[in-house]
Design an enzyme around this catalytic site. Sequence first.
Site, PDB file in Angstrom:
ATOM      1  N   HIS A 565       1.285  -1.011  -0.048  1.00  0.00           N
ATOM      2  CA  HIS A 565      -0.046   0.386  -0.045  1.00  0.00           C
ATOM      3  C   HIS A 565       1.123   1.085  -0.055  1.00  0.00           C
ATOM      4  O   HIS A 565       2.260   0.729   0.325  1.00  0.00           O
ATOM      5  CB  HIS A 565      -0.710   0.427   1.512  1.00  0.00           C
ATOM      6  CG  HIS A 565      -0.035   0.248   2.453  1.00  0.00           C
ATOM      7  ND1 HIS A 565       0.987  -0.892   2.788  1.00  0.00           N
ATOM      8  CD2 HIS A 565       0.789   1.038   3.717  1.00  0.00           C
ATOM      9  CE1 HIS A 565       1.392  -0.671   4.789  1.00  0.00           C
ATOM     10  NE2 HIS A 565       0.855   0.644   4.493  1.00  0.00           N
ATOM     11  N   ASP A 567       1.322   5.025   1.984  1.00  0.00           N
ATOM     12  CA  ASP A 567       0.602   6.027   3.209  1.00  0.00           C
ATOM     13  C   ASP A 567      -0.250   6.800   2.877  1.00  0.00           C
ATOM     14  O   ASP A 567      -0.982   7.472   3.954  1.00  0.00           O
ATOM     15  CB  ASP A 567       1.713   6.080   3.861  1.00  0.00           C
ATOM     16  CG  ASP A 567       2.407   5.025   4.699  1.00  0.00           C
ATOM     17  OD1 ASP A 567       1.621   3.786   5.041  1.00  0.00           O
ATOM     18  OD2 ASP A 567       3.204   4.794   5.378  1.00  0.00           O
ATOM     19  N   HIS A 637       4.700  -0.059   0.105  1.00  0.00           N
ATOM     20  CA  HIS A 637       5.554  -1.190   0.470  1.00  0.00           C
ATOM     21  C   HIS A 637       4.322  -2.023   1.513  1.00  0.00           C
ATOM     22  O   HIS A 637       3.433  -1.882   1.105  1.00  0.00           O
ATOM     23  CB  HIS A 637       6.018  -0.486   1.548  1.00  0.00           C
ATOM     24  CG  HIS A 637       5.280   1.067   3.038  1.00  0.00           C
ATOM     25  ND1 HIS A 637       4.864   1.963   2.134  1.00  0.00           N
ATOM     26  CD2 HIS A 637       4.557   1.206   3.688  1.00  0.00           C
ATOM     27  CE1 HIS A 637       3.846   3.233   3.274  1.00  0.00           C
ATOM     28  NE2 HIS A 637       3.804   1.718   3.821  1.00  0.00           N
ATOM     29  N   ARG A 647       6.887  -9.661  15.856  1.00  0.00           N
ATOM     30  CA  ARG A 647       6.704  -8.469  14.849  1.00  0.00           C
ATOM     31  C   ARG A 647       6.833  -6.978  15.529  1.00  0.00           C
ATOM     32  O   ARG A 647       5.833  -6.714  15.879  1.00  0.00           O
ATOM     33  CB  ARG A 647       7.124  -8.856  14.069  1.00  0.00           C
ATOM     34  CG  ARG A 647       7.997  -7.230  12.903  1.00  0.00           C
ATOM     35  CD  ARG A 647       7.478  -7.263  11.253  1.00  0.00           C
ATOM     36  NE  ARG A 647       8.444  -7.247  10.530  1.00  0.00           N
ATOM     37  CZ  ARG A 647       7.762  -5.666  10.154  1.00  0.00           C
ATOM     38  NH1 ARG A 647       6.514  -4.994  10.370  1.00  0.00           N
ATOM     39  NH2 ARG A 647       8.206  -5.254   8.850  1.00  0.00           N
TER      40      ARG A 647
HETATM   41  O1  AKG Z   1       5.164  -2.535  10.170  1.00  0.00           O
HETATM   42  C1  AKG Z   1       5.514  -2.045   9.300  1.00  0.00           C
HETATM   43  O2  AKG Z   1       6.561  -2.579   8.681  1.00  0.00           O
HETATM   44  C2  AKG Z   1       5.385  -1.029   7.638  1.00  0.00           C
HETATM   45  C3  AKG Z   1       3.764  -0.691   8.225  1.00  0.00           C
HETATM   46  C4  AKG Z   1       3.112  -0.636   7.277  1.00  0.00           C
HETATM   47  O3  AKG Z   1       3.783  -0.143   5.980  1.00  0.00           O
HETATM   48  C5  AKG Z   1       1.924   1.252   7.643  1.00  0.00           C
HETATM   49  O4  AKG Z   1       1.582   0.414   9.213  1.00  0.00           O
HETATM   50  O5  AKG Z   1       1.373   1.478   7.094  1.00  0.00           O
HETATM   51 FE    FE Z   2       2.394   1.974   5.438  1.00  0.00          FE
END
Ligand code: AKG
Ligand code: FE
Length: 718
Positions: A565, A567, A637, A647
């Site tokens: 996606h 942001d 990403h 994680r």
């Molecule tokens: O946790 C991550 O490495 C990325 C999370 C992410 O891209 C988001 O929450 O928008």
């Molecule tokens: Fe993100």
Amino acid sequence: AHSALGCSLSSNVILEPYDLLFDTAVEAYYKGDWMTVILNMERALRNKAAIRRVKAHCRITCANQSAFGEPLSNIVVSIPGAGSVEDLGFFQKIMKRADCVNTCESDKIGPATIHKITEDVDLEFKKRTPYNYLQVAYFKINKLDKAVAAANTFFLANPDHMEMRQNLDYYRMMSGVQEEDFKDLEAWPHMAEFLAGKRYYSSDSFGLAIDHFEAAVEEYFSADQECRALCEGAYDYDGYNYMEYSADLFQSMTDHYMQILNCKQSCSVELASTAGKDKPFEDFLPSHFNYLQFSYYNSEKYEQAIECAKTYLLFHPEEEVMNQNLAYYSAVLGEDKAAAIPARQQSLLEKELLYFAFEVFGITFVDPDSWTPADIMPLKLREKQKADRETAARITEEIGNLMKEIETLVEEKNKESTDIAKIVREGGPLLFDDIKITMSSKQLNGSQRVLLDGFISEGECRELTRLSNAAALKGDGYRGLPSPHSPSESFQGITVLKAIKFGQEGTVPLKSARLFFDMSEKVRRVLESYFRLDSPLYFSYSHLVCRSAIDEKQDDRDDLSHPVHADNCLLVSELNKCIKEPPAYTHRDYSAILYLNDDFEGGDFIFTELDAKTVTAAVRPQCGRVVGFGAGEENPHGVRAVTKGQRCAVALWFTLDPKHEEKVTYLLVNPSGVMYSLCFYHAIYCDGLFCNLREGESNAFHLLIHLHFISFSCFSLS
Ligand SMILES: O=C(O)CCC(=O)C(=O)O
Ligand SMILES: [Fe+3]
């Protein structure tokens, strides 16, 4: 309510929690499954209304079945001997009432625990967001009239929403769309009647005006009864302050009861508010009787005119014009006959109790009504309040001016260059010795990307992870929540402020709060400097996120932990496009993820092309590592599947637009009990009496030193 639908023996009906339905609808929206959007969103709205109705109904019927006794005519403080039979009788009634309400609610909608809704979801419903999704879905399946009603309903509560304004203009031009389709699906009946009454009144149709104002009064009282019953909810710890809260039985009952009464008093303001009008109608309830008395007079119904004039005078006994009216009507009807007509009843006992508690316990009561008769308020308090009001007005004005100055400064600085700021000149200084650059945009095969190491220590990573896990254990419904992104993982996502609130135990969390604030400020400064931004970067939102692999669901997995996606725009990978429109968070300009651990399998962060498939770079998380990147279409990403272990990361989003800076509110109380609420920026960290203000804002601080904090509660206002 996100918890599973646990089993309940007593209940026959379980209403599906509306937050769950809302989530399902939103998920379907992104898949373009319009029927599922409609089905779930409509049901969410219906269930929310049903829960409201049931809660009010249960409390009202239970109150009727088991009233607590004769109403007090005056406030009498008596101290019965502890443990007396009368005391036991009192508590027996309380328990009976509690049992009655519980049984009633769980018979009709299922156990209370599944209907606990987070503030975030409630806010979405307040903002009428469901109608935004619904209007798209209706439009897609060609239900034009419903699309128009949904669009209109949404727009009334969001008059600055440009896209929706355009949609409505567009609908207006379409054939087959009628004026009546532009409905407000959330209009309150009493408000609709009141507005209709006003329309007829203005066109001198007094007979019709009477019908609508009378209906408005009737609807008002039933809405008021419902609103007030809904006040009888849980004690509101208002952010943090329960950390210091300890009260004995009677004090806590008093505190809670006063909070309920305060809430009930605010119903008059709530009911006087309507979408699209930013201030509530002033003097709302009394004005009904003002309109009515004149309408009755014009219809030559003097008895009713007198009744309404007298009712109005209950609120404003000194009002000259109304006293003249009453005298005139009485002369026309005959003084004796007029004197025998009573006003409609209005009880003031509740206000008396609130003022009593204010005087005796110092529990602040801000009276929402302008009509309260002066003798309800104790004299001492009246005098003190007058003096306090003057000081408060002065201080508020001074602070207001300062805040305005600060804002103009920020705005001016910002006007110079929001866009220029984004022209990439990465490679600026990293500001801290222990922070090292690991990969630049070039090495990450893209633009506006950076990988940095050494932000925080192992110990600090553990502390933040503990904060998240403590919150998950404590907070209802956070543990074991299925991931919204992958069925093979569970998800724990919580704002840091909430984590602190939930995780509050002993002394660790305040320290963790401090750590979080310092750490996020560090990331903000480094990004601002590294990308050589000409205008400041502001916090927009931050989130502590842990993803855990569900061991038994790892076979043949080919999905991602977090789908690809961007942001600040909606990625449509089929078209290689990213659309910068709501519901995407379009004001986000930069993102940073701070990783807290590496003892898990999978879970690499990836950058891709706009097709969401071609991976251009992969990053292995580890403690103290930050991946920072532009939040736009240049940086699609995602996160690869986490196949073993947990994680954890802190996700931080930043904006260049000061209007979208995450705000926090501090409640301050001066020594005489007058409350101020001030709004500052996220980066200011408050710890009891101590406030850290950002550079350049120290002026505002000086004004604050003669106030003391009773509590501070932080919530996002954006
Ligand atoms: O946790 C991550 O490495 C990325 C999370 C992410 O891209 C988001 O929450 O928008
Ligand atoms: Fe993100």
